[in-house]
Design a protein around this motif. Structure first.
Motif, PDB file in Angstrom:
ATOM      1  N   PRO A 153     -50.524  -3.087 -58.474  1.00 34.14           N
ATOM      2  CA  PRO A 153     -50.661  -3.745 -57.174  1.00 34.14           C
ATOM      3  C   PRO A 153     -51.687  -3.053 -56.280  1.00 34.14           C
ATOM      4  O   PRO A 153     -52.202  -1.976 -56.591  1.00 34.14           O
ATOM      5  CB  PRO A 153     -49.264  -3.574 -56.585  1.00 34.14           C
ATOM      6  N   LYS A 154     -51.962  -3.708 -55.157  1.00 33.74           N
ATOM      7  CA  LYS A 154     -52.678  -3.041 -54.067  1.00 33.74           C
ATOM      8  C   LYS A 154     -51.691  -2.071 -53.432  1.00 33.74           C
ATOM      9  O   LYS A 154     -50.552  -2.440 -53.128  1.00 33.74           O
ATOM     10  CB  LYS A 154     -53.161  -4.043 -53.028  1.00 33.74           C
ATOM     11  N   ILE A 155     -52.117  -0.825 -53.236  1.00 33.22           N
ATOM     12  CA  ILE A 155     -51.216   0.191 -52.695  1.00 33.22           C
ATOM     13  C   ILE A 155     -51.795   0.732 -51.385  1.00 33.22           C
ATOM     14  O   ILE A 155     -52.930   1.221 -51.346  1.00 33.22           O
ATOM     15  CB  ILE A 155     -51.007   1.347 -53.692  1.00 33.22           C
ATOM     16  N   TYR A 156     -51.000   0.637 -50.342  1.00 39.73           N
ATOM     17  CA  TYR A 156     -51.355   1.220 -49.047  1.00 39.73           C
ATOM     18  C   TYR A 156     -50.671   2.582 -48.892  1.00 39.73           C
ATOM     19  O   TYR A 156     -49.633   2.846 -49.508  1.00 39.73           O
ATOM     20  CB  TYR A 156     -50.871   0.332 -47.900  1.00 39.73           C
ATOM     21  N   PHE A 157     -51.233   3.421 -48.051  1.00 45.57           N
ATOM     22  CA  PHE A 157     -50.502   4.599 -47.582  1.00 45.57           C
ATOM     23  C   PHE A 157     -49.324   4.122 -46.730  1.00 45.57           C
ATOM     24  O   PHE A 157     -49.484   3.244 -45.877  1.00 45.57           O
ATOM     25  CB  PHE A 157     -51.380   5.480 -46.692  1.00 45.57           C
ATOM     26  N   SER A 197     -59.685  -7.186 -46.226  1.00 46.16           N
ATOM     27  CA  SER A 197     -59.803  -8.165 -47.320  1.00 46.16           C
ATOM     28  C   SER A 197     -60.966  -7.870 -48.259  1.00 46.16           C
ATOM     29  O   SER A 197     -61.332  -8.719 -49.076  1.00 46.16           O
ATOM     30  CB  SER A 197     -59.939  -9.598 -46.769  1.00 46.16           C
ATOM     31  N   GLN A 198     -61.551  -6.666 -48.173  1.00 40.66           N
ATOM     32  CA  GLN A 198     -62.681  -6.323 -49.040  1.00 40.66           C
ATOM     33  C   GLN A 198     -62.262  -6.061 -50.485  1.00 40.66           C
ATOM     34  O   GLN A 198     -63.098  -6.028 -51.380  1.00 40.66           O
ATOM     35  CB  GLN A 198     -63.449  -5.107 -48.488  1.00 40.66           C
ATOM     36  N   HIS A 199     -60.961  -5.888 -50.703  1.00 45.90           N
ATOM     37  CA  HIS A 199     -60.450  -5.672 -52.064  1.00 45.90           C
ATOM     38  C   HIS A 199     -59.399  -6.718 -52.422  1.00 45.90           C
ATOM     39  O   HIS A 199     -58.382  -6.413 -53.028  1.00 45.90           O
ATOM     40  CB  HIS A 199     -59.876  -4.259 -52.194  1.00 45.90           C
ATOM     41  N   ASP A 200     -59.661  -7.964 -52.025  1.00 42.07           N
ATOM     42  CA  ASP A 200     -58.701  -9.045 -52.246  1.00 42.07           C
ATOM     43  C   ASP A 200     -58.999  -9.881 -53.484  1.00 42.07           C
ATOM     44  O   ASP A 200     -58.394 -10.938 -53.672  1.00 42.07           O
ATOM     45  CB  ASP A 200     -58.625  -9.955 -51.017  1.00 42.07           C
ATOM     46  N   GLN A 201     -59.914  -9.412 -54.312  1.00 49.33           N
ATOM     47  CA  GLN A 201     -60.196 -10.098 -55.568  1.00 49.33           C
ATOM     48  C   GLN A 201     -59.566  -9.329 -56.727  1.00 49.33           C
ATOM     49  O   GLN A 201     -59.578  -8.093 -56.742  1.00 49.33           O
ATOM     50  CB  GLN A 201     -61.717 -10.207 -55.790  1.00 49.33           C
ATOM     51  N   ILE A 202     -59.009 -10.059 -57.688  1.00 48.96           N
ATOM     52  CA  ILE A 202     -58.493  -9.421 -58.894  1.00 48.96           C
ATOM     53  C   ILE A 202     -59.626  -8.663 -59.587  1.00 48.96           C
ATOM     54  O   ILE A 202     -60.746  -9.167 -59.692  1.00 48.96           O
ATOM     55  CB  ILE A 202     -57.892 -10.480 -59.845  1.00 48.96           C
ATOM     56  N   LYS A 203     -59.327  -7.436 -60.025  1.00 50.84           N
ATOM     57  CA  LYS A 203     -60.329  -6.625 -60.733  1.00 50.84           C
ATOM     58  C   LYS A 203     -59.834  -6.328 -62.147  1.00 50.84           C
ATOM     59  O   LYS A 203     -58.699  -5.867 -62.331  1.00 50.84           O
ATOM     60  CB  LYS A 203     -60.571  -5.305 -60.003  1.00 50.84           C
ATOM     61  N   THR A 204     -60.672  -6.610 -63.117  1.00 50.70           N
ATOM     62  CA  THR A 204     -60.343  -6.300 -64.506  1.00 50.70           C
ATOM     63  C   THR A 204     -61.290  -5.261 -65.099  1.00 50.70           C
ATOM     64  O   THR A 204     -60.964  -4.646 -66.111  1.00 50.70           O
ATOM     65  CB  THR A 204     -60.372  -7.575 -65.371  1.00 50.70           C
ATOM     66  N   ASP A 205     -62.441  -5.071 -64.464  1.00 48.75           N
ATOM     67  CA  ASP A 205     -63.411  -4.089 -64.948  1.00 48.75           C
ATOM     68  C   ASP A 205     -63.120  -2.734 -64.303  1.00 48.75           C
ATOM     69  O   ASP A 205     -63.887  -2.233 -63.476  1.00 48.75           O
ATOM     70  CB  ASP A 205     -64.834  -4.544 -64.637  1.00 48.75           C
ATOM     71  N   ILE A 206     -61.982  -2.164 -64.656  1.00 49.14           N
ATOM     72  CA  ILE A 206     -61.544  -0.891 -64.082  1.00 49.14           C
ATOM     73  C   ILE A 206     -61.154   0.048 -65.219  1.00 49.14           C
ATOM     74  O   ILE A 206     -60.965  -0.378 -66.358  1.00 49.14           O
ATOM     75  CB  ILE A 206     -60.360  -1.083 -63.114  1.00 49.14           C
ATOM     76  N   ASP A 207     -61.027   1.321 -64.897  1.00 50.36           N
ATOM     77  CA  ASP A 207     -60.746   2.323 -65.926  1.00 50.36           C
ATOM     78  C   ASP A 207     -59.266   2.635 -66.076  1.00 50.36           C
ATOM     79  O   ASP A 207     -58.823   3.063 -67.148  1.00 50.36           O
ATOM     80  CB  ASP A 207     -61.512   3.623 -65.621  1.00 50.36           C
ATOM     81  N   ILE A 237     -54.086  -6.332 -59.143  1.00 52.22           N
ATOM     82  CA  ILE A 237     -53.610  -7.603 -58.572  1.00 52.22           C
ATOM     83  C   ILE A 237     -53.388  -7.423 -57.070  1.00 52.22           C
ATOM     84  O   ILE A 237     -52.334  -6.920 -56.645  1.00 52.22           O
ATOM     85  CB  ILE A 237     -52.294  -8.050 -59.243  1.00 52.22           C
ATOM     86  N   PRO A 238     -54.345  -7.803 -56.220  1.00 48.62           N
ATOM     87  CA  PRO A 238     -54.225  -7.528 -54.782  1.00 48.62           C
ATOM     88  C   PRO A 238     -53.157  -8.321 -54.052  1.00 48.62           C
ATOM     89  O   PRO A 238     -52.735  -7.933 -52.956  1.00 48.62           O
ATOM     90  CB  PRO A 238     -55.623  -7.864 -54.253  1.00 48.62           C
ATOM     91  N   LYS A 239     -52.715  -9.436 -54.641  1.00 52.98           N
ATOM     92  CA  LYS A 239     -51.659 -10.224 -53.985  1.00 52.98           C
ATOM     93  C   LYS A 239     -50.323  -9.496 -54.039  1.00 52.98           C
ATOM     94  O   LYS A 239     -49.403  -9.790 -53.274  1.00 52.98           O
ATOM     95  CB  LYS A 239     -51.550 -11.596 -54.664  1.00 52.98           C
TER      96      LYS A 239
END
Length: 238
Positions: free
Chosen positions: A120-124, A169-179, A226-228
């Protein structure tokens, strides 16, 4: 219906673990079934007794106990092996707070894009930012801790994408090209463990998530941020 085993490891932080488990117990779960496996990793501070008093009558929580602190990786591996009959295994820190829809969103979108490992998207969590004086009161709780993981392979340094940024909202797209997906909260298809094995015991704690994700990718499995799906991290709490 999809079945999820949620694994949470406690070591000498019963109140923190209780906050995390109570947060999980509020999740919406129309499209899946879940069971929480709360593992006390050899605490000598009365953790097990405190946790037992909270959850002994809760059918959603199974409390387990290791005699000694066998470490983050062995602590999880011991239970992963027993839960491979579930469709998914969620590896979870005991210092997070979750949005009620986070797991439903994480599972449904993972299925939609055919991701094998997702995070997920993780906030402090408010007040646990690295730079507390940098943010306005309205920004607290919206400071990103993780929006996908990337590696500097030359120096073998892992970094959380988006860390310390206020969410606009700058990271609100699903990312699959990650390590990697952080082991703070990692949803894994059981088939991945069945094919590539468990976390590497050479990592007592830290970097085991990077190693595992790289082994998975080399075996043809896919990662997704998954940012949602949203949670908060009581940073360095555990």
């Amino acid at each position: 219906m999809v079945r999820v085993a949620i694994l949470i490891l406690n070591w000498k932080q019963p109140q923190l673990s209780i906050q995390t488990v109570d947060s999980y117990l509020k999740i919406k779960h129309k499209n899946f079934k879940y069971k929480i496996f709360l593992i006390d990793n050899g605490s000598k501070d009365g953790s097990y007794e405190k946790l037992k008093s909270c959850y002994k009558n809760n059918p959603k929580v199974k409390l387990l106990k290791n005699k000694t602190n066998i470490g983050f990786v062995p602590g999880f591996n011991k239970e992963i092996k027993k839960r491979l009959n579930y469709d998914y295994i969620l590896i979870s820190n005991n210092d997070i707070l979750v949005d009620p829809s986070f797991l439903d969103n994480l599972i449904s979108q993972s299925i939609q894009i055919k991701a094998d490992i997702a995070g997920p998207k993780i906030y402090f969590a408010p007040g646990y930012e690295f730079h507390k004086n940098r943010y306005t009161p309205k920004e607290i709780g919206k400071v990103i801790w993780f929006a996908g993981g990337t590696m500097d392979w030359k120096n073998i340094i892992g970094s959380n994408i988006g860390v310390d940024e206020v969410d606009h909202s700058q990271h609100d797209q699903i990312k699959t090209d990650i390590d990697f997906i952080t082991g703070c909260c990692m949803l894994v298809k059981s088939d991945v463990f069945k094919k590539i094995g468990l976390f590497d015991h050479n990592y007592f704690m830290y970097m085991e998530d990077v190693d595992f994700c790289q082994r998975a990718k080399k075996s043809g499995f896919s990662l997704a941020y998954i940012p949602k799906s949203v949670i908060w991290h009581v940073n360095s709490g555990s």
